[in-house]
Design an enzyme around this catalytic site. Structure first.
Site, PDB file in Angstrom:
ATOM      1  N   ASP A  55       0.843  -1.205   0.000  1.00 21.26           N
ATOM      2  CA  ASP A  55       0.000   0.000   0.000  1.00 21.26           C
ATOM      3  C   ASP A  55       0.880   1.258   0.000  1.00 21.26           C
ATOM      4  OD1 ASP A  55      -2.349  -1.687   0.291  1.00 21.26           O
ATOM      5  OD2 ASP A  55      -1.580  -2.054   2.301  1.00 21.26           O
ATOM      6  N   HIS A  92      -4.784  -3.613   6.099  1.00 18.33           N
ATOM      7  CA  HIS A  92      -4.677  -3.835   4.653  1.00 18.33           C
ATOM      8  C   HIS A  92      -6.077  -4.222   4.164  1.00 18.33           C
ATOM      9  CE1 HIS A  92      -3.119  -4.896   0.762  1.00 18.33           C
ATOM     10  NE2 HIS A  92      -3.547  -6.136   0.879  1.00 18.33           N
TER      11      HIS A  92
HETATM   12  P1  NAD Z   1      -2.253 -18.474  -5.155  1.00 17.22           P
HETATM   13  O1  NAD Z   1      -3.595 -19.113  -5.082  1.00 17.22           O
HETATM   14  O2  NAD Z   1      -1.612 -18.279  -6.483  1.00 17.22           O
HETATM   15  O3  NAD Z   1      -1.227 -19.294  -4.264  1.00 17.22           O
HETATM   16  C1  NAD Z   1      -1.497 -19.645  -2.957  1.00 17.22           C
HETATM   17  C2  NAD Z   1      -0.753 -20.920  -2.665  1.00 17.22           C
HETATM   18  O4  NAD Z   1      -0.931 -21.206  -1.292  1.00 17.22           O
HETATM   19  C3  NAD Z   1      -1.258 -22.123  -3.467  1.00 17.22           C
HETATM   20  O5  NAD Z   1      -0.180 -22.744  -4.138  1.00 17.22           O
HETATM   21  C4  NAD Z   1      -1.863 -23.038  -2.408  1.00 17.22           C
HETATM   22  O6  NAD Z   1      -1.688 -24.421  -2.691  1.00 17.22           O
HETATM   23  C5  NAD Z   1      -1.059 -22.608  -1.172  1.00 17.22           C
HETATM   24  N1  NAD Z   1      -1.690 -22.913   0.102  1.00 17.22           N
HETATM   25  C6  NAD Z   1      -3.007 -22.882   0.425  1.00 17.22           C
HETATM   26  N2  NAD Z   1      -3.180 -23.257   1.701  1.00 17.22           N
HETATM   27  C7  NAD Z   1      -1.952 -23.501   2.203  1.00 17.22           C
HETATM   28  C8  NAD Z   1      -1.479 -23.939   3.459  1.00 17.22           C
HETATM   29  N3  NAD Z   1      -2.318 -24.226   4.459  1.00 17.22           N
HETATM   30  N4  NAD Z   1      -0.160 -24.098   3.630  1.00 17.22           N
HETATM   31  C9  NAD Z   1       0.709 -23.854   2.618  1.00 17.22           C
HETATM   32  N5  NAD Z   1       0.320 -23.455   1.388  1.00 17.22           N
HETATM   33  C10 NAD Z   1      -0.996 -23.276   1.190  1.00 17.22           C
HETATM   34  O7  NAD Z   1      -2.372 -17.085  -4.364  1.00 17.22           O
HETATM   35  P2  NAD Z   1      -1.345 -15.858  -4.381  1.00 17.22           P
HETATM   36  O8  NAD Z   1      -1.681 -14.965  -5.517  1.00 17.22           O
HETATM   37  O9  NAD Z   1       0.040 -16.352  -4.233  1.00 17.22           O
HETATM   38  O10 NAD Z   1      -1.821 -15.088  -3.052  1.00 17.22           O
HETATM   39  C11 NAD Z   1      -1.619 -15.652  -1.770  1.00 17.22           C
HETATM   40  C12 NAD Z   1      -2.267 -14.784  -0.703  1.00 17.22           C
HETATM   41  O11 NAD Z   1      -1.649 -13.501  -0.651  1.00 17.22           O
HETATM   42  C13 NAD Z   1      -3.759 -14.502  -0.898  1.00 17.22           C
HETATM   43  O12 NAD Z   1      -4.427 -14.615   0.346  1.00 17.22           O
HETATM   44  C14 NAD Z   1      -3.785 -13.068  -1.394  1.00 17.22           C
HETATM   45  O13 NAD Z   1      -5.006 -12.426  -1.133  1.00 17.22           O
HETATM   46  C15 NAD Z   1      -2.655 -12.492  -0.560  1.00 17.22           C
HETATM   47  N6  NAD Z   1      -2.101 -11.203  -1.016  1.00 17.22           N
HETATM   48  C16 NAD Z   1      -1.791 -10.282  -0.055  1.00 17.22           C
HETATM   49  C17 NAD Z   1      -1.240  -9.066  -0.414  1.00 17.22           C
HETATM   50  C18 NAD Z   1      -0.892  -8.024   0.631  1.00 17.22           C
HETATM   51  O14 NAD Z   1      -0.576  -6.884   0.254  1.00 17.22           O
HETATM   52  N7  NAD Z   1      -0.914  -8.329   1.910  1.00 17.22           N
HETATM   53  C19 NAD Z   1      -0.993  -8.784  -1.768  1.00 17.22           C
HETATM   54  C20 NAD Z   1      -1.317  -9.750  -2.720  1.00 17.22           C
HETATM   55  C21 NAD Z   1      -1.871 -10.971  -2.329  1.00 17.22           C
HETATM   56  C1  LMR Z   2      -3.724  -6.559  -2.967  1.00 17.39           C
HETATM   57  O1  LMR Z   2      -3.812  -5.529  -2.276  1.00 17.39           O
HETATM   58  O2  LMR Z   2      -3.392  -6.534  -4.160  1.00 17.39           O
HETATM   59  C2  LMR Z   2      -3.956  -7.902  -2.327  1.00 17.39           C
HETATM   60  O3  LMR Z   2      -4.317  -7.750  -0.994  1.00 17.39           O
HETATM   61  C3  LMR Z   2      -4.938  -8.709  -3.091  1.00 17.39           C
HETATM   62  C4  LMR Z   2      -6.352  -8.237  -2.886  1.00 17.39           C
HETATM   63  O4  LMR Z   2      -7.200  -9.088  -2.618  1.00 17.39           O
HETATM   64  O5  LMR Z   2      -6.610  -7.038  -3.007  1.00 17.39           O
END
Ligand code: NAD
Ligand code: LMR
Length: 324
Positions: free
Chosen positions: A159, A187
């Site tokens: 952010d 967030h």
């Molecule tokens: P994705 O679906 O591509 O990958 C997630 C992975 O996690 C998958 O490979 C899945 O098998 C694995 N997984 C699920 N449960 C699990 C567990 N218990 N233990 C280990 N691995 C597990 O998703 P992504 O795009 O990599 O996003 C992951 C997370 O990050 C989401 O919750 C998304 O919303 C979050 N995210 C947060 C931010 C932030 O700014 N905080 C930014 C982007 C994404």
């Molecule tokens: C983001 O800010 O890009 C991540 O937290 C993914 C979402 O769900 O917005």
């Protein structure tokens, strides 16, 4: 060369993992003289995909990577870890808010908190990325008895980076000339990108940018950016999330050189935020530690936004009371 450190990444075969692992392996996060042992966690059905990711990491021949361990057991993946990236969890779809994920993703962080307490170093630095990241960090922290609460953080650096990107775009200057936007709170949609201490080319943002833009379009763009990316890309932000996770951990590990960085950390009551809530504050990092800047004067708008974020995080906390 230093002795290798152990770095765990959960959800390592997912989209964020596919960007993050290469940055950790290259030295971008822990330094060019810091070897790493990568300890990668996935769920059992994703272990074949993880095998493929590990093959590619091996094929990338990074000199700093001393070993790569893949496992579907958190007690293996977190063993003796110095740093952990809690990424693994499901992303939202465009029709959901991040908070809607709390019941689906929250339970992941109870077992992982237990495993951190059981096998990781007590000094381990944990960044939670999986959404809703503030509350998932709270769950992991609550379940990691014996590990100091301040070792658990959540990511609002994305952010902050988004806010810097918007200001750089508006001013037509490289983003390196933008400093010190503070992200307060969650967030989530209530987050507050506060420009009260921000500068562009060393000049205060306040007074040099249109106030209506700062209080309207700028704030809305930063707060809604995650959803805008899901709509445009058909998938949640991944490369920018991985890059921001590297920024967060790099500054915590190596120092922020006096710059203000936003990190969601367990409150000790600062700015009226209830003790223990994982809340984004302005921080500086030095000597492998972070310090919350506790003496900033908030204007009325910022105080109201801080309260909105407290309310949002207390509601998320209430929804997972059984996991704490
Ligand atoms: P994705 O679906 O591509 O990958 C997630 C992975 O996690 C998958 O490979 C899945 O098998 C694995 N997984 C699920 N449960 C699990 C567990 N218990 N233990 C280990 N691995 C597990 O998703 P992504 O795009 O990599 O996003 C992951 C997370 O990050 C989401 O919750 C998304 O919303 C979050 N995210 C947060 C931010 C932030 O700014 N905080 C930014 C982007 C994404
Ligand atoms: C983001 O800010 O890009 C991540 O937290 C993914 C979402 O769900 O917005």
């Amino acid at each position: 060369m230093n002795a290798p450190i152990r770095v765990a990444v959960t959800g390592a075969a997912g989209n964020i993992g596919y960007s993050l692992l290469w940055r950790l392996a290259s030295g971008d996060c822990f330094g060019a003289d810091q070897p790493v042992i990568l300890q990668l966690l996935e769920i059992t059905p994703a272990m074949d995909r993880l095998k493929g990711v590990i093959m590619e990491l091996v094929d990338s021949a990074f000199p700093l990577v001393h070993d790569i361990i893949g496992s579907d057991d958190a007690n293996v993946a977190f063993k003796d870890c110095d740093a952990i990236f809690l990424v693994g969890s499901r992303p939202r779809t465009a029709d959901m808010s991040r908070g809607d994920l709390v019941r689906a993703n929250g339970p992941i962080f109870t077992g992982q908190g237990n495993a951190i307490a059981a096998v990781a170093k007590k000094t381990v630095k944990v960044i939670t990325v999986g959404n809703p990241c503030n509350t998932n960090a709270l769950i992991a922290m609550a379940n990691a008895k014996g590990v100091p609460a301040r070792q658990f953080t959540a990511m609002t650096r994305l952010d902050q980076n988004r806010a810097h990107g918007q200001l750089s775009d508006k001013a037509g200057v490289p983003v390196a000339q933008v400093d010190n936007v503070v992200i307060w709170g969650n967030h989530g949609p209530t987050m507050y990108p506060d420009v009260s201490w921000a500068t562009v080319k060393g000049e205060a943002v306040r007074g040099n940018f249109d106030e209506a833009w700062l209080n309207g379009e700028f704030q809305d763009t930063v707060a809604d950016r995650g959803k805008a990316i899901i709509v445009a890309r058909g998938a949640s932000s991944a490369a920018s999330a991985a890059s921001s996770a590297v920024d967060h951990m790099r500054d915590w590990w190596q120092g922020s050189n006096g710059r203000i960085v936003s990190m969601a950390v367990p409150s000790e009551g600062w700015y009226g935020v209830p003790k223990g809530l994982v809340f984004s504050f302005p921080c500086r990092c030095e000597g492998g530690d972070y310090e919350v800047i506790t003496d900033l004067q908030l204007d009325a708008a910022a105080k109201a936004k801080v309260q909105e974020n407290i309310d949002a995080l207390l509601a998320e906390k209430e929804a997972v009371a059984d996991l704490l």
